[in-house]
Design an enzyme around this catalytic site. Structure first.
Site, PDB file in Angstrom:
ATOM      1  N   ASP A  63       1.021   5.130  -8.305  1.00 29.58           N
ATOM      2  CA  ASP A  63       1.499   4.282  -9.389  1.00 29.58           C
ATOM      3  C   ASP A  63       1.838   2.890  -8.867  1.00 29.58           C
ATOM      4  O   ASP A  63       2.233   2.722  -7.705  1.00 29.58           O
ATOM      5  CB  ASP A  63       2.757   4.889 -10.025  1.00 29.58           C
ATOM      6  CG  ASP A  63       2.488   6.203 -10.744  1.00 29.58           C
ATOM      7  OD1 ASP A  63       1.314   6.509 -11.007  1.00 29.58           O
ATOM      8  OD2 ASP A  63       3.471   6.913 -11.037  1.00 29.58           O
ATOM      9  N   ARG A  64       1.747   1.923  -9.730  1.00 30.19           N
ATOM     10  CA  ARG A  64       1.985   0.534  -9.332  1.00 30.19           C
ATOM     11  C   ARG A  64       3.344   0.322  -8.650  1.00 30.19           C
ATOM     12  O   ARG A  64       3.413  -0.370  -7.634  1.00 30.19           O
ATOM     13  CB  ARG A  64       1.843  -0.391 -10.553  1.00 30.19           C
ATOM     14  CG  ARG A  64       1.956  -1.859 -10.190  1.00 30.19           C
ATOM     15  CD  ARG A  64       1.450  -2.774 -11.282  1.00 30.19           C
ATOM     16  NE  ARG A  64       1.271  -4.125 -10.745  1.00 30.19           N
ATOM     17  CZ  ARG A  64       0.589  -5.087 -11.351  1.00 30.19           C
ATOM     18  NH1 ARG A  64       0.012  -4.855 -12.520  1.00 30.19           N
ATOM     19  NH2 ARG A  64       0.472  -6.283 -10.798  1.00 30.19           N
TER      20      ARG A  64
END
Length: 232
Positions: A63-64
């Site tokens: 995930d970012r």
């Protein structure tokens, strides 16, 4: 920010692993921000003088707002074989997560059934299977406490979107900074205290054990946990 030699955790003719910075996206999305896979392609092309560009295959994703070790394939053969390694769960993934609340059980196994809302980019967890859900499983253990914060080691068995974030939240242990999943406030940097600490697998070509370890971010907070080691 371009990829440099300092970001490389492992590299051979077939694979390259990066210590991903929180905030970097792995592949292009609607934001239009430069994705990590393109940064790594540029790094390889420059390092090995490839004017026509370099092949790079995305093996898995983070995930970012998550940091840590992420693996890419430098050849189509390695990509195909590493895809099989991940699909067959022949890789041990270890994450460090910092939470405020001490879990009621200091170690355990969590199984939930997840459904993602793509419009809101949020995942809901259910205790029983529901229509359209994906089974999600992880093991966790408390391995340290510092300054009122708890350090959990998490070993996901499945690889679902937002899995660790939503599963820890269901046991009242939201990850520090993750206001999407229950932490009271977000980080000004847009990061959360979830770090992909280690990957272990058998090399798809050389057939030898590989263990890739990612140092924690140097950001004024994470460093205090650097002396904690991955436990078996």
């Amino acid at each position: 920010m371009p990829i440099t030699e300092a970001d490389i955790l492992y590299e051979d003719n077939h694979l390259i692993a990066i210590n991903k910075r929180s905030g970097d996206i792995v592949q292009v999305d609607e934001t239009g921000d430069e994705p990590l896979d393109e940064m790594v392609k540029k790094y390889i092309a420059a390092k090995y003088n490839k004017p026509n560009g370099a092949f790079l295959g995305v093996v898995h994703r983070l995930d970012r707002p998550v940091s840590g070790v992420i693996l890419f394939a430098k050849t189509s053969k390695a990509l195909e074989r590493m895809n099989a390694v991940f699909k067959n769960r022949e890789v041990r993934k270890t994450y460090f997560a910092v939470v405020r609340n001490k879990p009621a059980r200091l170690a355990g196994n969590l199984v939930h059934y997840l459904i993602k809302n793509p419009q809101k980019n949020v995942v809901a967890a259910y205790n029983k299977e529901v229509a359209g859900s994906q089974r999600s499983e992880l093991n966790y253990k408390l391995i340290g406490e510092l300054g009122g914060f708890q350090l959990l080691q998490v070993n996901p068995i499945t690889g679902r979107s937002h899995q660790i974030r939503v599963q820890l939240s269901t046991m009242d242990c939201p990850i520090v900074g993750d206001n999407k999943y229950g932490y009271p406030r977000g980080s000004r940097k847009g990061s959360i205290c979830l770090h992909a600490r280690q990957l272990e697998f058998i090399h798809p070509v050389q057939k030898e054990p590989v263990k890739i370890f990612a140092p924690l971010p140097v950001d004024g907070f994470w460093e205090r946990f650097e002396n904690f080691n991955v436990e078996d």
